[in-house]
Scaffold this active site. Structure first.
Site, mmCIF file in Angstrom:
data_model
loop_
_atom_site.group_PDB
_atom_site.id
_atom_site.type_symbol
_atom_site.label_atom_id
_atom_site.label_comp_id
_atom_site.label_asym_id
_atom_site.label_seq_id
_atom_site.Cartn_x
_atom_site.Cartn_y
_atom_site.Cartn_z
ATOM 1 N N LYS A 1 4.404 -3.430 -8.561
ATOM 2 C CA LYS A 1 4.838 -3.165 -9.913
ATOM 3 C C LYS A 1 4.540 -1.739 -10.306
ATOM 4 C CE LYS A 1 2.567 -7.368 -10.814
ATOM 5 N NZ LYS A 1 1.502 -8.062 -11.496
ATOM 6 N N ASP B 1 -1.160 6.322 -0.513
ATOM 7 C CA ASP B 1 -2.611 6.394 -0.311
ATOM 8 C C ASP B 1 -2.872 6.319 1.191
ATOM 9 O OD1 ASP B 1 -5.325 6.333 -1.145
ATOM 10 O OD2 ASP B 1 -5.325 4.160 -1.224
HETATM 11 P P1 IMP Z 1 -1.530 2.276 0.524
HETATM 12 O O1 IMP Z 1 -0.947 1.175 1.334
HETATM 13 O O2 IMP Z 1 -2.980 2.474 0.816
HETATM 14 O O3 IMP Z 1 -0.751 3.576 0.618
HETATM 15 O O4 IMP Z 1 -1.544 1.751 -0.972
HETATM 16 C C1 IMP Z 1 -0.549 2.009 -1.865
HETATM 17 C C2 IMP Z 1 -0.763 1.169 -3.101
HETATM 18 O O5 IMP Z 1 -2.140 1.107 -3.451
HETATM 19 C C3 IMP Z 1 -0.089 1.768 -4.297
HETATM 20 O O6 IMP Z 1 1.243 1.328 -4.420
HETATM 21 C C4 IMP Z 1 -0.979 1.326 -5.441
HETATM 22 O O7 IMP Z 1 -0.591 0.051 -5.909
HETATM 23 C C5 IMP Z 1 -2.358 1.217 -4.824
HETATM 24 N N1 IMP Z 1 -3.199 2.405 -5.098
HETATM 25 C C6 IMP Z 1 -3.629 3.343 -4.226
HETATM 26 N N2 IMP Z 1 -4.376 4.279 -4.822
HETATM 27 C C7 IMP Z 1 -4.411 3.946 -6.117
HETATM 28 C C8 IMP Z 1 -5.022 4.554 -7.298
HETATM 29 O O8 IMP Z 1 -5.691 5.601 -7.265
HETATM 30 N N3 IMP Z 1 -4.827 3.890 -8.455
HETATM 31 C C9 IMP Z 1 -4.092 2.747 -8.575
HETATM 32 N N4 IMP Z 1 -3.506 2.160 -7.515
HETATM 33 C C10 IMP Z 1 -3.667 2.753 -6.306
#
Ligand code: IMP
Ligand code: MG
Length: 179
Positions: free
Chosen positions: A42, A102
């Site tokens: 979302k 991230d």
């Molecule tokens: P990844 O798979 O680690 O790249 O995670 C991506 C998802 O993690 C994003 O779509 C967010 O929902 C969540 N996320 C990563 N970092 C943050 C942050 O600093 N604040 C809020 N949500 C985050």
């Protein structure tokens, strides 16, 4: 909500400028293409809503939903599809719209899966990027702002499903998530 924010990182006005510029660039690059914006729910809904209005060429939109985080602040590496796309991807120039890149695990998984449905092209667009935390081999084709390795909320981003409705982006006070 306000009292849980340690520092405002990006104001509403600044975010609007950044998104406007991303929309301009995308409109230029996708002229004559069959652009389909796919928002990963979302977190990216606020960005998606602003970005699509900054795009000046015809495009369609769709949504998908996966879960990767639960209520923690670190990725689990496990991606589960909660809602798949409604449309077929063949002949589409797919642009995945994410709130934040991230570890990259989520987007890397989604991209792999959608690639198998044979879109004409597939690219990634993220508003925020935390390059320091990348573990998957993935880069955004369009990236709005680099952010430090801190947990940010607002403009769609949540902590435990809260703060998504803040119009700006801020850093959460650590005591909020160590509670
Ligand atoms: P990844 O798979 O680690 O790249 O995670 C991506 C998802 O993690 C994003 O779509 C967010 O929902 C969540 N996320 C990563 N970092 C943050 C942050 O600093 N604040 C809020 N949500 C985050
Ligand atoms: Mg989240």
């Amino acid at each position: 909500m306000e009292q849980d924010i340690r520092e405002v990182l990006f104001s509403e006005e600044y975010l609007a400028e950044v998104v406007q510029e991303m929309g301009r660039k995308i409109s230029e690059d996708y002229k004559g293409k069959n652009l389909l914006l796919v928002s990963v729910l979302k977190g990216s809904v606020v960005f998606m809503a602003d970005l699509m209005r900054a795009i000046t060429i015809p495009c369609s939109i769709d949504f998908m939903s996966v879960s990767s985080y639960g209520s923690g602040t670190k990725t689990s590496g496990v991606v589960r599809i909660l809602k798949d796309l409604d449309v077929e991807l063949s002949g589409k120039d797919l642009l995945l719209v994410e709130d934040i890149l991230d570890s990259g695990m989520t987007l890397s998984y989604i991209r792999e899966m959608l690639q198998q449905r044979n879109p004409s092209s597939i690219r990634l667009c993220t508003l925020f990027d935390k390059p320091e935390r990348r573990t998957a081999d993935i880069q955004a084709d369009y990236s709005g702002l680099q952010v430090p390795d801190e947990f940010i909320v607002g403009y769609g981003l949540d902590y435990d499903e809260k703060y998504r409705n803040l119009p700006y982006v801020g850093i959460l006070k650590p005591e909020v998530y160590s509670k």
